[in-house]
Design a protein around this motif. Structure first.
Motif, PDB file in Angstrom:
ATOM      1  N   ALA A 145     -41.820 -14.345 -19.760  1.00 42.91           N
ATOM      2  CA  ALA A 145     -42.862 -15.186 -19.154  1.00 42.91           C
ATOM      3  C   ALA A 145     -42.225 -16.214 -18.214  1.00 42.91           C
ATOM      4  CB  ALA A 145     -43.681 -15.879 -20.243  1.00 42.91           C
ATOM      5  N   ALA A 146     -41.078 -16.779 -18.610  1.00 42.11           N
ATOM      6  CA  ALA A 146     -40.387 -17.756 -17.763  1.00 42.11           C
ATOM      7  C   ALA A 146     -39.893 -17.103 -16.475  1.00 42.11           C
ATOM      8  CB  ALA A 146     -39.221 -18.378 -18.533  1.00 42.11           C
ATOM      9  N   ILE A 147     -39.408 -15.879 -16.584  1.00 37.98           N
ATOM     10  CA  ILE A 147     -38.930 -15.151 -15.402  1.00 37.98           C
ATOM     11  C   ILE A 147     -40.119 -14.783 -14.515  1.00 37.98           C
ATOM     12  CG2 ILE A 147     -37.895 -12.960 -14.670  1.00 37.98           C
ATOM     13  CD1 ILE A 147     -36.118 -13.246 -17.279  1.00 37.98           C
ATOM     14  N   ARG A 148     -41.183 -14.275 -15.133  1.00 35.78           N
ATOM     15  CA  ARG A 148     -42.363 -13.827 -14.396  1.00 35.78           C
ATOM     16  C   ARG A 148     -42.972 -14.973 -13.578  1.00 35.78           C
ATOM     17  NH1 ARG A 148     -46.531 -10.732 -18.217  1.00 35.78           N
ATOM     18  NH2 ARG A 148     -44.522  -9.756 -18.742  1.00 35.78           N
TER      19      ARG A 148
ATOM     20  N   GLY B 140     -45.629   5.751 -11.270  1.00 38.37           N
ATOM     21  CA  GLY B 140     -46.617   4.806 -10.754  1.00 38.37           C
ATOM     22  C   GLY B 140     -47.007   3.697 -11.711  1.00 38.37           C
ATOM     23  N   ASP B 141     -46.617   3.822 -12.976  1.00 35.97           N
ATOM     24  CA  ASP B 141     -46.954   2.805 -13.993  1.00 35.97           C
ATOM     25  C   ASP B 141     -45.827   1.771 -14.034  1.00 35.97           C
ATOM     26  OD1 ASP B 141     -47.667   1.293 -16.160  1.00 35.97           O
ATOM     27  OD2 ASP B 141     -47.578   2.920 -17.622  1.00 35.97           O
ATOM     28  N   PRO B 142     -46.087   0.513 -13.708  1.00 35.51           N
ATOM     29  CA  PRO B 142     -45.010  -0.483 -13.688  1.00 35.51           C
ATOM     30  C   PRO B 142     -44.650  -1.045 -15.066  1.00 35.51           C
ATOM     31  CG  PRO B 142     -47.047  -1.498 -12.982  1.00 35.51           C
ATOM     32  CD  PRO B 142     -47.371  -0.040 -13.235  1.00 35.51           C
TER      33      PRO B 142
ATOM     34  N   VAL C 187     -42.159  -4.184 -14.895  1.00 40.46           N
ATOM     35  CA  VAL C 187     -40.958  -4.015 -14.089  1.00 40.46           C
ATOM     36  C   VAL C 187     -41.089  -4.684 -12.722  1.00 40.46           C
ATOM     37  CG1 VAL C 187     -41.609  -1.818 -13.020  1.00 40.46           C
ATOM     38  CG2 VAL C 187     -39.227  -2.260 -13.540  1.00 40.46           C
ATOM     39  N   ARG C 188     -42.284  -5.036 -12.319  1.00 40.94           N
ATOM     40  CA  ARG C 188     -42.486  -5.657 -11.002  1.00 40.94           C
ATOM     41  C   ARG C 188     -42.127  -7.147 -10.987  1.00 40.94           C
ATOM     42  NH1 ARG C 188     -48.685  -4.057 -10.551  1.00 40.94           N
ATOM     43  NH2 ARG C 188     -48.462  -5.118 -12.564  1.00 40.94           N
ATOM     44  N   THR C 189     -42.189  -7.767 -12.158  1.00 40.71           N
ATOM     45  CA  THR C 189     -42.084  -9.233 -12.198  1.00 40.71           C
ATOM     46  C   THR C 189     -41.083  -9.761 -13.229  1.00 40.71           C
ATOM     47  OG1 THR C 189     -43.907  -9.198 -13.786  1.00 40.71           O
ATOM     48  CG2 THR C 189     -44.475  -9.640 -11.491  1.00 40.71           C
ATOM     49  N   ASP C 190     -40.581  -8.913 -14.106  1.00 38.30           N
ATOM     50  CA  ASP C 190     -39.894  -9.426 -15.298  1.00 38.30           C
ATOM     51  C   ASP C 190     -38.374  -9.426 -15.189  1.00 38.30           C
ATOM     52  OD1 ASP C 190     -42.446  -9.691 -16.119  1.00 38.30           O
ATOM     53  OD2 ASP C 190     -42.293  -8.410 -17.884  1.00 38.30           O
ATOM     54  N   VAL C 191     -37.848  -9.202 -13.985  1.00 40.59           N
ATOM     55  CA  VAL C 191     -36.411  -9.296 -13.725  1.00 40.59           C
ATOM     56  C   VAL C 191     -36.216 -10.478 -12.767  1.00 40.59           C
ATOM     57  CG1 VAL C 191     -34.498  -8.105 -12.529  1.00 40.59           C
ATOM     58  CG2 VAL C 191     -35.933  -6.852 -14.175  1.00 40.59           C
TER      59      VAL C 191
ATOM     60  N   VAL D  75     -34.893  -9.570  -3.651  1.00 42.20           N
ATOM     61  CA  VAL D  75     -36.238 -10.147  -3.759  1.00 42.20           C
ATOM     62  C   VAL D  75     -36.443 -10.678  -5.177  1.00 42.20           C
ATOM     63  CG1 VAL D  75     -37.263  -8.658  -1.970  1.00 42.20           C
ATOM     64  CG2 VAL D  75     -37.274  -7.913  -4.371  1.00 42.20           C
ATOM     65  N   ASP D  76     -37.441 -11.547  -5.328  1.00 44.85           N
ATOM     66  CA  ASP D  76     -37.735 -12.166  -6.624  1.00 44.85           C
ATOM     67  C   ASP D  76     -38.745 -11.366  -7.444  1.00 44.85           C
ATOM     68  OD1 ASP D  76     -36.014 -14.217  -6.109  1.00 44.85           O
ATOM     69  OD2 ASP D  76     -37.569 -15.654  -5.533  1.00 44.85           O
ATOM     70  N   ASP D  77     -39.548 -10.548  -6.770  1.00 47.80           N
ATOM     71  CA  ASP D  77     -40.464  -9.676  -7.502  1.00 47.80           C
ATOM     72  C   ASP D  77     -40.773  -8.458  -6.647  1.00 47.80           C
ATOM     73  OD1 ASP D  77     -43.037  -9.880  -6.008  1.00 47.80           O
ATOM     74  OD2 ASP D  77     -42.835 -12.003  -6.530  1.00 47.80           O
ATOM     75  N   LEU D  78     -41.482  -7.494  -7.268  1.00 49.89           N
ATOM     76  CA  LEU D  78     -41.764  -6.236  -6.564  1.00 49.89           C
ATOM     77  C   LEU D  78     -43.250  -6.077  -6.260  1.00 49.89           C
ATOM     78  CD1 LEU D  78     -39.492  -3.848  -8.675  1.00 49.89           C
ATOM     79  CD2 LEU D  78     -38.890  -5.219  -6.666  1.00 49.89           C
ATOM     80  N   LEU D  79     -43.987  -7.195  -6.316  1.00 50.77           N
ATOM     81  CA  LEU D  79     -45.446  -7.080  -6.184  1.00 50.77           C
ATOM     82  C   LEU D  79     -45.837  -6.468  -4.829  1.00 50.77           C
ATOM     83  CD1 LEU D  79     -46.407 -10.433  -7.922  1.00 50.77           C
ATOM     84  CD2 LEU D  79     -46.719  -8.094  -8.808  1.00 50.77           C
ATOM     85  N   GLY D  80     -45.053  -6.734  -3.794  1.00 52.93           N
ATOM     86  CA  GLY D  80     -45.362  -6.159  -2.487  1.00 52.93           C
ATOM     87  C   GLY D  80     -44.680  -4.829  -2.222  1.00 52.93           C
ATOM     88  N   LEU D  81     -43.800  -4.398  -3.151  1.00 52.63           N
ATOM     89  CA  LEU D  81     -43.002  -3.189  -2.906  1.00 52.63           C
ATOM     90  C   LEU D  81     -43.387  -2.018  -3.803  1.00 52.63           C
ATOM     91  CD1 LEU D  81     -39.418  -4.736  -2.581  1.00 52.63           C
ATOM     92  CD2 LEU D  81     -40.706  -3.588  -0.778  1.00 52.63           C
TER      93      LEU D  81
END
Lengths: 262, 262
Positions: free
Chosen positions: A11-14, A65-67, A78-82, A97-103
């Motif tokens: 949650a802190a990373i996200r 396709g499932d993140p 996997v889009r936000t938790d690294v 990048v900090d997240d994969l929401l756009g990728l």
């Protein structure tokens, strides 16, 4: 941060509150290297991992396709938790990048690979000094001339991590690490760096410099950064990995017999 | 036969001189369960194996259309080197054959899965009685109500093998087997058969009957026959497996850290 659970750490990373390396976070929980590829490359990549189980011990695979890594814990996204990702286009590093929401894309498959933190904790518990932890630096990693077993377009050489180990404890280190096949297992080499194609033990390709002192031997483990060295040859249009040291934190107990949560 | 090397044992099988089960052959060498599927199913099947590592520990994967397991030894030919195969069409058992020379296709992928023989040898070496070996019968195997973690079309329940173990040695058995994650690892259940959906311990679904005697406890391990129970639901047009007990013999040392030969 070190007192957070795995769910709290993610949650802190996200939320962007933690963007540094993940060493020491969520103690006792399995952390993982990450490789995300288009589905067209996934079967060959999994073959590559099976044939090179020391650098690439698979601990999770998403549906296409499932993140969400549904076997690694509660909503492991996997889009936000690294904390930091590396983006490779046509096999070439294109940036971080900090997240994969756009990728994120519907054809992507994410693969989680076991990580050295697991055996480091076991070694530390046995009283083996881990100098990079004591000095709060990233473990040194090197490209080698050890050939991986190829699979389709995936071919190349192994990346290793190096830890200086007191000479009289090397056998103990080997025995402890062999118990963790999902965390790279026993060392792949002990001693002379030149024997595996490393020219200068003080100049790592990734991470920080940590040359052995008198009485210490350099011990080398297969490293989960290896896929980043191999996709250069495979040249997928898109590949996303973690940034070295910035791992995916799972809810799996790092001592568990299998990396599957209920 | 028991004195043959793995290469010689495969030659005997390939030439038709050996058509029986493979227990006791090529001592010390890793034997494997087999599942062959069209490439279109391979990625989901590998996901299924990763998510169900106890029944389906992957020890080898061929390239698509290549009938040779190149990491498991010298010319390990999946078309000829198993004593008896089962052929499933649209998920339904269609019969058994002695070789795949007339069935092999360019789109097939073969997956080898670790086998209980490995931990049986370790248990026998520790002096644990293995009654099915002493009585020269095939180990009893049962369908259970333990749900596997699904992947794509692959979903269903686990098949287990059962060995009667003296009550006072169960903990030792658990500890020994946990050391062999590529051979099903520790037991999935100990004791009451009804707790995992087995109605009659004396009436196995595969193999021979071997009910526990007084002082013995039934101990259950995840079994490599599980894929045969799961393809019924996935219904691939073609799936080929080994016949239970009739395994693929590899050149890999069954005590090796990884199932990869040089």
């Amino acid at each position: 941060m070190a007192k957070l659970s795995s769910v709290e750490a993610r949650a802190a990373i996200r939320s962007g509150r933690h963007r540094r390396h993940t060493a020491g976070l969520a103690p006792g929980c399995l952390q993982a290297n990450l490789a995300i590829l288009p589905e067209a490359y996934a079967l060959d990549f999994l073959r590559f991992c099976q044939r090179n189980p020391k650098p690439c011990p698979v601990v999770g695979i998403t549906d296409t396709g499932d993140p969400i890594f549904r076997t690694l814990g509660a909503e492991v996204d996997v889009r936000t938790d690294v904390p930091r990702y590396r983006v490779f286009r046509d096999g070439v590093l294109d940036g971080e990048v900090d997240d994969l929401l756009g990728l994120w894309r519907d054809d992507l498959v994410a693969v989680a690979l076991g990580c050295s933190f697991t055996f480091e904790h076991a070694l530390a518990a046995a009283g083996i000094p881990m100098r990079h932890i004591d000095e709060d630096i990233t473990v040194p990693m090197f490209r080698t001339d050890i050939a991986c077993v190829p699979a389709g377009p995936f071919a190349g050489t192994m990346v290793v991590s190096m830890r200086p180990i007191p000479e009289d404890r090397v056998d103990e280190v080997k025995a402890i690490c062999a118990r963790y096949p999902l965390a790279h297992g026993g060392p792949v080499h002990v001693g002379d760096p030149a024997a595996i194609g490393i020219a200068d033990i003080a100049a790592p390709d990734f991470g920080d410099s940590l040359p052995p002192r008198a009485g210490e031997v350099p011990v080398f483990w297969a490293c989960g950064v290896t896929p980043q060295n191999v996709i250069v040859n495979a040249r997928p249009d898109l590949c996303i990995t973690h940034a070295p040291g910035h791992m995916l934190i799972t809810d799996v107990d790092e001592g568990a017999e299998t990396p599957i949560t209920k």
